[in-house]
Design a protein around this motif. Sequence first.
Motif, PDB file in Angstrom:
ATOM      1  N   ALA A  20       0.762  -1.230  -0.125  1.00  0.00           N
ATOM      2  CA  ALA A  20      -0.073  -0.056   0.086  1.00  0.00           C
ATOM      3  C   ALA A  20       0.962   1.328  -0.112  1.00  0.00           C
ATOM      4  O   ALA A  20       0.420   2.250  -0.784  1.00  0.00           O
ATOM      5  CB  ALA A  20      -0.943  -0.026   1.408  1.00  0.00           C
ATOM      6  N   ALA A  21       2.150   1.177   0.734  1.00  0.00           N
ATOM      7  CA  ALA A  21       2.870   2.336   0.882  1.00  0.00           C
ATOM      8  C   ALA A  21       3.511   2.701  -0.589  1.00  0.00           C
ATOM      9  O   ALA A  21       3.443   3.709  -0.981  1.00  0.00           O
ATOM     10  CB  ALA A  21       3.649   2.394   1.967  1.00  0.00           C
ATOM     11  N   ARG A  22       4.028   1.654  -0.999  1.00  0.00           N
ATOM     12  CA  ARG A  22       4.774   1.646  -2.258  1.00  0.00           C
ATOM     13  C   ARG A  22       3.820   2.008  -3.473  1.00  0.00           C
ATOM     14  O   ARG A  22       4.167   3.073  -4.113  1.00  0.00           O
ATOM     15  CB  ARG A  22       5.017   0.194  -2.570  1.00  0.00           C
ATOM     16  N   ASN A  23       2.484   1.648  -3.362  1.00  0.00           N
ATOM     17  CA  ASN A  23       1.664   2.206  -4.619  1.00  0.00           C
ATOM     18  C   ASN A  23       1.119   3.772  -4.380  1.00  0.00           C
ATOM     19  O   ASN A  23       1.241   4.300  -5.073  1.00  0.00           O
ATOM     20  CB  ASN A  23       0.393   1.285  -4.446  1.00  0.00           C
ATOM     21  N   ALA A  24       1.155   4.154  -2.867  1.00  0.00           N
ATOM     22  CA  ALA A  24       0.883   5.398  -2.670  1.00  0.00           C
ATOM     23  C   ALA A  24       2.111   6.515  -2.907  1.00  0.00           C
ATOM     24  O   ALA A  24       1.732   7.335  -3.585  1.00  0.00           O
ATOM     25  CB  ALA A  24       0.501   5.753  -1.318  1.00  0.00           C
ATOM     26  N   ARG A  25       3.342   5.820  -2.779  1.00  0.00           N
ATOM     27  CA  ARG A  25       4.398   6.638  -3.298  1.00  0.00           C
ATOM     28  C   ARG A  25       4.631   6.713  -4.669  1.00  0.00           C
ATOM     29  O   ARG A  25       4.902   7.902  -5.178  1.00  0.00           O
ATOM     30  CB  ARG A  25       5.767   5.889  -2.801  1.00  0.00           C
ATOM     31  N   ALA A  26       4.161   5.774  -5.312  1.00  0.00           N
ATOM     32  CA  ALA A  26       4.323   5.620  -6.942  1.00  0.00           C
ATOM     33  C   ALA A  26       3.158   6.727  -7.506  1.00  0.00           C
ATOM     34  O   ALA A  26       3.398   7.475  -8.399  1.00  0.00           O
ATOM     35  CB  ALA A  26       4.092   4.236  -7.609  1.00  0.00           C
ATOM     36  N   LYS A  27       2.036   6.741  -6.909  1.00  0.00           N
ATOM     37  CA  LYS A  27       0.909   7.684  -7.333  1.00  0.00           C
ATOM     38  C   LYS A  27       1.294   9.102  -7.237  1.00  0.00           C
ATOM     39  O   LYS A  27       1.133  10.038  -8.009  1.00  0.00           O
ATOM     40  CB  LYS A  27      -0.460   7.265  -6.683  1.00  0.00           C
ATOM     41  N   ALA A  29       4.375  10.242  -6.930  1.00  0.00           N
ATOM     42  CA  ALA A  29       5.179  10.640  -8.137  1.00  0.00           C
ATOM     43  C   ALA A  29       4.918  10.856  -9.411  1.00  0.00           C
ATOM     44  O   ALA A  29       5.020  11.866  -9.921  1.00  0.00           O
ATOM     45  CB  ALA A  29       6.263   9.509  -8.165  1.00  0.00           C
ATOM     46  N   LYS A  30       3.933   9.923  -9.794  1.00  0.00           N
ATOM     47  CA  LYS A  30       3.184  10.173 -10.861  1.00  0.00           C
ATOM     48  C   LYS A  30       2.523  11.449 -11.063  1.00  0.00           C
ATOM     49  O   LYS A  30       2.388  12.207 -12.100  1.00  0.00           O
ATOM     50  CB  LYS A  30       2.277   9.093 -11.348  1.00  0.00           C
ATOM     51  N   ASP A  31       1.720  11.697 -10.014  1.00  0.00           N
ATOM     52  CA  ASP A  31       0.853  12.911  -9.944  1.00  0.00           C
ATOM     53  C   ASP A  31       1.670  14.176  -9.996  1.00  0.00           C
ATOM     54  O   ASP A  31       1.185  15.109 -10.648  1.00  0.00           O
ATOM     55  CB  ASP A  31       0.198  13.023  -8.515  1.00  0.00           C
ATOM     56  N   VAL A  32       2.905  14.013  -9.686  1.00  0.00           N
ATOM     57  CA  VAL A  32       3.720  15.414  -9.781  1.00  0.00           C
ATOM     58  C   VAL A  32       4.653  15.445 -11.008  1.00  0.00           C
ATOM     59  O   VAL A  32       5.293  16.225 -11.226  1.00  0.00           O
ATOM     60  CB  VAL A  32       4.519  15.598  -8.514  1.00  0.00           C
ATOM     61  N   GLY A  33       4.377  14.235 -11.923  1.00  0.00           N
ATOM     62  CA  GLY A  33       4.952  14.401 -13.203  1.00  0.00           C
ATOM     63  C   GLY A  33       6.514  13.652 -13.010  1.00  0.00           C
ATOM     64  O   GLY A  33       7.147  13.575 -14.018  1.00  0.00           O
ATOM     65  N   GLU A  34       6.789  13.173 -12.046  1.00  0.00           N
ATOM     66  CA  GLU A  34       7.868  12.008 -11.845  1.00  0.00           C
ATOM     67  C   GLU A  34       7.631  10.694 -12.467  1.00  0.00           C
ATOM     68  O   GLU A  34       7.866   9.918 -11.522  1.00  0.00           O
ATOM     69  CB  GLU A  34       8.584  12.407 -10.629  1.00  0.00           C
ATOM     70  N   ALA A  38       8.083   7.154 -10.390  1.00  0.00           N
ATOM     71  CA  ALA A  38       6.736   6.522 -10.232  1.00  0.00           C
ATOM     72  C   ALA A  38       7.180   4.946 -10.753  1.00  0.00           C
ATOM     73  O   ALA A  38       6.707   3.933 -10.018  1.00  0.00           O
ATOM     74  CB  ALA A  38       5.926   6.797 -11.044  1.00  0.00           C
ATOM     75  N   ALA A  39       7.820   4.671 -11.913  1.00  0.00           N
ATOM     76  CA  ALA A  39       8.000   3.398 -12.616  1.00  0.00           C
ATOM     77  C   ALA A  39       8.893   2.641 -11.690  1.00  0.00           C
ATOM     78  O   ALA A  39       8.857   1.468 -11.469  1.00  0.00           O
ATOM     79  CB  ALA A  39       8.494   3.740 -14.037  1.00  0.00           C
ATOM     80  N   ALA A  40      10.036   3.396 -11.294  1.00  0.00           N
ATOM     81  CA  ALA A  40      11.144   2.621 -10.540  1.00  0.00           C
ATOM     82  C   ALA A  40      10.545   2.375  -8.904  1.00  0.00           C
ATOM     83  O   ALA A  40      10.828   1.088  -8.677  1.00  0.00           O
ATOM     84  CB  ALA A  40      12.256   3.499 -10.116  1.00  0.00           C
ATOM     85  N   VAL A  41       9.623   2.964  -8.499  1.00  0.00           N
ATOM     86  CA  VAL A  41       8.813   2.815  -7.321  1.00  0.00           C
ATOM     87  C   VAL A  41       8.219   1.599  -7.444  1.00  0.00           C
ATOM     88  O   VAL A  41       8.167   0.606  -6.795  1.00  0.00           O
ATOM     89  CB  VAL A  41       8.142   3.930  -6.502  1.00  0.00           C
TER      90      VAL A  41
END
Length: 69
Positions: A20-27, A29-34, A38-41
Amino acid sequence: MGIEDVADELYGLAPEDFTAARNARAKTAKDVGERELAAAVTALRKPTAGAWLLNQLVRQRRGQVDEVL
């Protein structure tokens, strides 16, 4: 924050909290354009029980682990 920082944070969590934490961190990152971050996470795998335990030992008792090694 780079992938090393995110991985350090995530692998310090209890295994049941990892996904859950990994998916939240990836989201985030993706939301801020990184997108690369996001893919690496997203590619980080949940640790096995043994890997998690060893990681915790190194984090909490580094000196004793060094002695064993």
